[in-house]
Design an enzyme around this catalytic site. Structure first.
Site, PDB file in Angstrom:
ATOM      1  N   ASN A  51       0.858  -1.183   0.000  1.00 37.25           N
ATOM      2  CA  ASN A  51       0.000   0.000   0.000  1.00 37.25           C
ATOM      3  C   ASN A  51       0.898   1.239   0.000  1.00 37.25           C
ATOM      4  OD1 ASN A  51       0.751   0.645   2.727  1.00 37.25           O
ATOM      5  ND2 ASN A  51      -0.867  -0.694   3.499  1.00 37.25           N
TER       6      ASN A  51
ATOM      7  N   GLU B  19       3.310   1.517   3.022  1.00 35.02           N
ATOM      8  CA  GLU B  19       4.363   0.496   2.970  1.00 35.02           C
ATOM      9  C   GLU B  19       5.387   0.829   1.886  1.00 35.02           C
ATOM     10  OE1 GLU B  19       1.658  -3.366   4.369  1.00 35.02           O
ATOM     11  OE2 GLU B  19       1.761  -2.774   2.261  1.00 35.02           O
TER      12      GLU B  19
ATOM     13  N   ASP C 203      -6.651  -8.609   0.599  1.00 32.37           N
ATOM     14  CA  ASP C 203      -6.684 -10.041   0.300  1.00 32.37           C
ATOM     15  C   ASP C 203      -7.421 -10.302  -1.014  1.00 32.37           C
ATOM     16  OD1 ASP C 203      -5.458 -10.489   2.765  1.00 32.37           O
ATOM     17  OD2 ASP C 203      -7.377 -10.764   3.792  1.00 32.37           O
TER      18      ASP C 203
END
Length: 492
Positions: free
Chosen positions: A206, A209, A276
């Site tokens: 993301n 990150e 996910d």
């Protein structure tokens, strides 16, 4: 050549994806804050219901299976109740083949979220976990399972939640073996040293990150594209896909210009597990050689679907197709429901506004004046009209060989475009009885070719004080007659 989403999404059912990562038990406790605790001056939640789901890497597996693909899953559980619950749940999931290592020295990772029922706001989360590397014996077992399964897979997902399953040894064994076999590897990363994922095909940080991993700003389009290109060099990956919440995603493929995929305008109910879903769709699309851009656009669309659902949710091929196809307008998409878990919120909102809910159903294979009359008269008898639509399988069982003429996505979109229709809900059963019980309509409408006692759900509606209305048919108009006429007409 652009990827043909219209026709090729059905190929997902032929794909097999190997998923390795941190499995966890997700529990959602829904309720409302009723008062403040005098002991600690904290909110007290009055619990209304609880939900237990397969979480973490297991949610990636659920999303792969929900697309119709096969998922080979490798993970670790403890020798405890949470682990036994997860094993049973995974074994009962169609499309998931679990290969779990049981480690008695570790607890099964468990997350309990307390959520406001009305506002879908997360109030508190409690975790039970051991966030450290698995033992050498467990590591060997995970690697052995994975390498044995790898030849059967078309793509691989490493779902890293930093709980210890994806050790450096596991990561290197999987990526190196996959590269030798020519299998794409998608990584959902954690931590700050992304060099451990070196050689992965696609990595999906993301925005935060990405900034931490590259020590670069990642706010504007240009900054994110630059940071993603740098991460691709660090990891030696073919592509980096940076997820940007409601702003969409940025894809940087080695040697190509960045592609910014805008986010969809959606009502967000819960972002749990959206990553996910995105990773699962990416892997499934790459498994069928769809290409990075097509996979990214599909993942972006899938994430937009699941954030409109509660809890850690999945997306179906039908939902994905309805969201991503250019021909589908947003207004129509907002009216179409494939996943019943999103239905209650819509109905509850209508009931809070004291709106009278009506219901009718059918296959609506070829829309004709008879259908229009039933729908318009049904809508005239209520404030909001829900139309139950037979799925393709249900229509085939009901109407026989050669039906439906039009697939469910097209039938749903045509219905949703009608002003008289407020919601289209697809059902797979032979009758709409379960759906009627879920909707609890005040008005149930069918054509007058039915006798009142033959109308499915009549007893349910009348027992609740509702009305059953039979609408006179338009003479000589039926889908069956239209189909028969077309089949009897000479060619040309």
């Amino acid at each position: 050549m652009m990827f043909d989403f219209e026709h090729r999404l059905s190929e997902l059912a032929a794909q097999t994806v190997l998923c390795v990562g941190d499995l966890m038990l997700d529990e959602f406790v829904y309720g409302e804050v009723s008062r403040i605790s005098p002991e600690a001056s904290t909110p007290v939640i009055a619990v209304s219901r609880q939900e237990v789901l397969i979480g973490g890497a297991g949610n990636v597996a659920r999303n792969i299976a929900a697309l119709g693909a096969r998922c080979l899953f490798v993970g670790i559980i403890g020798e405890d109740d949470a682990g036994r619950t997860l094993l049973t749940a995974l074994q009962s999931e169609t499309g998931i083949e679990p290969h779990l290592v049981i480690d008695p020295s570790r607890p099964t990772t468990r997350k309990v979220r307390f959520v406001s029922e009305r506002h879908s706001t997360h109030l508190l989360r409690a975790d039970w976990e051991l966030a450290q590397a698995i033992s050498p014996d467990s590591e060997k077992a995970v690697i052995a399972h994975t390498l044995a399964l790898l030849p059967k897979a078309d793509a691989v997902v490493l779902s890293d939640y930093a709980k210890g399953v994806l050790t450096l040894g596991v990561i290197r064994a999987v990526i190196d073996a996959a590269r030798r076999l020519g299998k794409p590897v998608v990584v959902d990363p954690k931590g700050t040293d992304y060099a451990v994922y070196r050689g992965a095909t696609l990595i999906t940080p993301n925005r935060m990150e990405l900034a931490i991993a590259t020590r670069r700003p990642a706010v504007s389009d240009d900054e994110i594209a630059s940071a993603a290109a740098e991460l691709g060099r660090i990891v030696d990956s073919e592509a980096v896909l940076a997820t940007r919440s409601d702003e969409g995603m940025t894809l940087v493929v080695r040697g190509a210009a960045a592609i910014h995929v805008p986010g969809y305008p959606v009502k967000v109910r819960d972002v749990s597990g959206a990553g996910d879903t995105a990773v699962a769709v990416l892997a499934a699309l790459l498994a069928m050689d769809a290409g990075f851009e097509a996979a990214a656009r599909a993942a972006n669309a899938a994430a937009a679907v699941v954030v409109g659902k509660r809890g850690t949710a999945t997306v179906s091929v039908a939902e994905l197709r309805s969201r991503i196809l250019p021909a589908a307008s947003l207004a129509s998409e907002e009216k179409i429901v494939f996943d019943w878990s999103t239905l209650d919120d819509r109905l509850d909102d209508w009931r809070r506004h004291d709106l009278r809910i009506g219901f009718t159903n059918g296959c609506f294979d070829i829309l004709h004046p008879g259908h229009i009359k039933v729908l318009t008269e049904a809508r005239a008898a209520c404030d909001r009209l829900v139309v139950g639509l037979n799925s393709d399988a249900s229509t085939a069982r009901l109407k026989g060989k050669g039906r439906p003429i039009n697939p469910v996505d097209g039938r749903a979109e045509v219905l949703a475009a009608l002003e008289a229709v407020d919601l289209v809900v697809v059902f797979d059963e032979d009758t709409p009885l379960d759906l009627i019980k879920r909707v609890r309509p005040a008005v149930l409408v069918k054509g007058a070719d039915y006798r009142r006692e033959e109308v499915v759900g009549r007893d349910v509606v009348e027992a609740a004080g509702g009305d059953v209305i039979l609408v006179e048919l338009v003479p000589d108009h039926s889908t069956t007659k239209i189909v028969q006429g077309l089949r009897q007409s000479p060619p040309g």
